[in-house]
Design a protein around this motif. Structure first.
Motif, PDB file in Angstrom:
ATOM      1  N   TYR A  34       0.875   9.130  -3.601  1.00 35.96           N
ATOM      2  CA  TYR A  34      -0.271   8.347  -3.763  1.00 35.96           C
ATOM      3  C   TYR A  34      -0.815   7.453  -2.613  1.00 35.96           C
ATOM      4  CZ  TYR A  34      -2.261   4.656  -6.947  1.00 35.96           C
ATOM      5  OH  TYR A  34      -3.219   3.768  -7.552  1.00 35.96           O
ATOM      6  N   LEU A  35       0.081   6.737  -2.133  1.00 38.37           N
ATOM      7  CA  LEU A  35      -0.093   5.684  -0.958  1.00 38.37           C
ATOM      8  C   LEU A  35      -0.756   6.611   0.127  1.00 38.37           C
ATOM      9  CD1 LEU A  35       2.895   3.277  -1.508  1.00 38.37           C
ATOM     10  CD2 LEU A  35       0.273   2.919  -2.246  1.00 38.37           C
ATOM     11  N   VAL A  86      -4.609   0.406  -5.121  1.00 35.18           N
ATOM     12  CA  VAL A  86      -3.779  -0.651  -4.626  1.00 35.18           C
ATOM     13  C   VAL A  86      -4.430  -1.627  -3.586  1.00 35.18           C
ATOM     14  CG1 VAL A  86      -1.715   0.884  -4.363  1.00 35.18           C
ATOM     15  CG2 VAL A  86      -3.375   0.841  -2.399  1.00 35.18           C
ATOM     16  N   PHE A 133       0.378  -2.706  -6.879  1.00 34.72           N
ATOM     17  CA  PHE A 133      -0.291  -1.554  -7.526  1.00 34.72           C
ATOM     18  C   PHE A 133      -1.137  -2.219  -8.699  1.00 34.72           C
ATOM     19  CE2 PHE A 133       3.780   0.039  -5.865  1.00 34.72           C
ATOM     20  CZ  PHE A 133       3.314   1.179  -5.089  1.00 34.72           C
ATOM     21  N   PRO A 176       1.162   5.647  -9.041  1.00 30.39           N
ATOM     22  CA  PRO A 176       2.154   5.590  -8.165  1.00 30.39           C
ATOM     23  C   PRO A 176       3.658   6.482  -8.539  1.00 30.39           C
ATOM     24  CG  PRO A 176       1.524   3.373  -9.255  1.00 30.39           C
ATOM     25  CD  PRO A 176       0.816   4.532  -9.813  1.00 30.39           C
ATOM     26  N   ILE A 195      -4.216   7.402  -0.638  1.00 30.58           N
ATOM     27  CA  ILE A 195      -5.192   6.428  -0.734  1.00 30.58           C
ATOM     28  C   ILE A 195      -5.583   5.690   0.707  1.00 30.58           C
ATOM     29  CG2 ILE A 195      -5.520   3.710  -1.210  1.00 30.58           C
ATOM     30  CD1 ILE A 195      -4.093   4.520  -3.962  1.00 30.58           C
ATOM     31  N   LEU A 216       2.124  -5.077  -0.858  1.00 32.02           N
ATOM     32  CA  LEU A 216       1.424  -3.895  -1.435  1.00 32.02           C
ATOM     33  C   LEU A 216       1.675  -4.207  -2.805  1.00 32.02           C
ATOM     34  CD1 LEU A 216       1.903  -0.414  -0.146  1.00 32.02           C
ATOM     35  CD2 LEU A 216       1.680  -1.099  -2.537  1.00 32.02           C
ATOM     36  N   ARG A 224      -7.353  -3.454   1.929  1.00 29.80           N
ATOM     37  CA  ARG A 224      -6.309  -2.576   2.326  1.00 29.80           C
ATOM     38  C   ARG A 224      -5.976  -2.489   3.917  1.00 29.80           C
ATOM     39  NH1 ARG A 224      -8.395  -0.725  -2.534  1.00 29.80           N
ATOM     40  NH2 ARG A 224     -10.385  -0.102  -1.329  1.00 29.80           N
TER      41      ARG A 224
END
Lengths: 307, 307
Positions: A291-292, B209, B226, A286, A295, B224, B299
């Motif tokens: 990062y997000l 995530v 982690f 993170p 993903i 959300l 997700r």
């Protein structure tokens, strides 16, 4: 306190800093401009995308396709899997003879809105981007060691490959055609591409999927790949038996990360598979501002309208 | 040949069969009916959802909110983070005194379209479902062993917890408020919830995530989380220090899988975290007809309009 993520590189980043810069891989292709395509409809279901420039070739088959300004429909009089597949085969063979379907594979892919749905027809693999239908693949990450000592088997593709010659690739990866399970296909590819015996190949474990969308010259590539991890003994050496791989090497994870954030040496989809690996094993966290986004970029939604 | 995925259970499924049935976890909540909500707009950005039944409470603050048939807008005269945060705090404190914000936490969450974007305001954690804004958390999977011998530390929540008393939970998990990094928050939660010393907590590695959307009585929960993995020595025993956990036990992976496919004993979001773990470590594979649906369900896209 800073997180004890693995060192991305001994000389490029201090301990505990995530490897910002991997996002470049997701930016190698611009977002798809869907305005350039007609929706491909089979049995009233949206299953693909056809380039507008390509539609003249479809108009040559008025007994197979209906076209309007936004849609290419496989005619509903082709009412079942066999009838649709036969009509498509006739079209594709004609196009092949005109040079419109390079790299004919003699492999069939299922056409449906998803891998887990009954196929509406089968289609020669080489034609899947012409219709922007989902194509499938299976990938194997060959791994030795762990943590900062993780090494990943990387192949360089043969200069004679039709797609992406000389680019960096996985230990094992291949298309996932109809008529063979993902698992049996994985075993076959392990043997052909890397000389991995069945006893060893059976240690592979499913780990993730990625999706991808690329606008290629011939059409839209929409892909879904099943990714496996295979932990290999340190003394194993892969041996290619089908001539598709120029060489293999065992790449330290720090070099892999540096390569991914500084170059486009990997095939695009394989770069995504590598980023997925780095995410799953905690080489990215993170703290990375991307990062997000990384993903999310690994598993974009398949761009077909709901039925 | 059947794949050598891990045995989901010694007595419930033959070797090599994936644990079909996990999909029940994703079906515990119906799909969100967005027609029940107004879009919450801040600085012309869609950052949340407000229940239509709740709008009378917003009309009591005409100097803060503008409402129309589809939107609740925080007034643009509130032009920066501090002005917006102060106005929101005044509203929420009034509601708290009316009993409309149960479980006040004295923790602030950032409000924005994503975790990686600058916050537009801060909001008391307990109010985040009233506005359907993104809330964040950090989870730690406590793992012992591997393969068929993997065991997962599972907690049972204290009967006095405000949310989901007595349900099964992770070793460590908590909200991720403003003002502390994910990593530092993880260390703090490891200490408070499971008595994990810093030297051990620092071995945690980011792994994935998940996102979730739940229609709760008080509003829309958009989350959300982690997720981290922490491999623990076999002789480690967690020790709760904040009274939030009734008991811990080390659950064999086969029991975990059987539990997930037969009961709703886990908190909903924790069930998703467990399925994510099973996907990443290969306890589920492409042979499971729900494999791709499960992965997609872990997700889902955050349901805010693009700016």
């Amino acid at each position: 306190m800073t997180p004890a993520t693995f060192l991305p590189s001994a000389n490029a980043a201090p301990a505990g800093v995530s490897p910002a810069g991997l996002i470049r891989q997701l930016r190698r292709y611009p977002p798809v401009n869907f305005g350039r395509y007609l929706k491909f409809i089979v049995a009233d279901q949206h299953v693909g995308w056809v380039q507008r420039e390509f539609t003249d070739h479809l108009r040559a088959f008025p007994q197979v396709f209906d076209l309007d300004s936004a849609h290419v429909r496989l005619q509903n009089r082709l009412a079942d899997f066999e009838a649709r597949s036969a009509a498509m085969a006739e079209v594709l063979e004609a196009w092949r003879d005109q040079g419109l379907v390079p790299g004919w594979r003699h492999e069939f892919y299922p056409v449906a809105r998803g891998f887990d749905l009954p196929p509406l027809l089968r289609m020669e693999r080489a034609a899947t981007p012409l219709f922007g239908v989902l194509s499938y693949g299976v990938n194997v990450n060959g791994l030795v060691g762990s943590g900062n000592d993780l090494r990943v088997w990387i192949g360089r593709r043969s200069p004679s490959k039709q797609v992406d010659p000389n680019m960096l690739d996985l230990l094992v990866g291949g298309g996932q055609p109809m008529g063979i399970s993902v698992w049996d296909n994985l075993q076959k590819e392990c043997r052909e591409e890397a000389g991995i015996a069945p006893e060893m190949a059976r240690r592979a474990r499913p780990a993730s999927v990625i999706t991808l969308m690329i606008e290629a010259p011939e059409g839209l590539r929409v892909g879904l790949k099943f990714n496996y991890d295979l932990v290999l003994p340190a003394d194993f050496t892969p041996r290619n038996t089908d001539g598709e791989v120029a060489e293999f090497r065992l790449m330290p994870v720090a070099e892999l990360i540096d390569n991914l954030r500084s170059a486009d040496a990997f095939m695009y989809d394989i770069a995504l598979v590598q980023i997925d690996l780095l995410v799953r094993y905690g080489y990215i966290g993170p703290e990375d501002p991307d990062y997000l986004t990384l993903i999310a970029g690994l598993r974009q939604a398949i761009p077909f309208d709901p039925s």
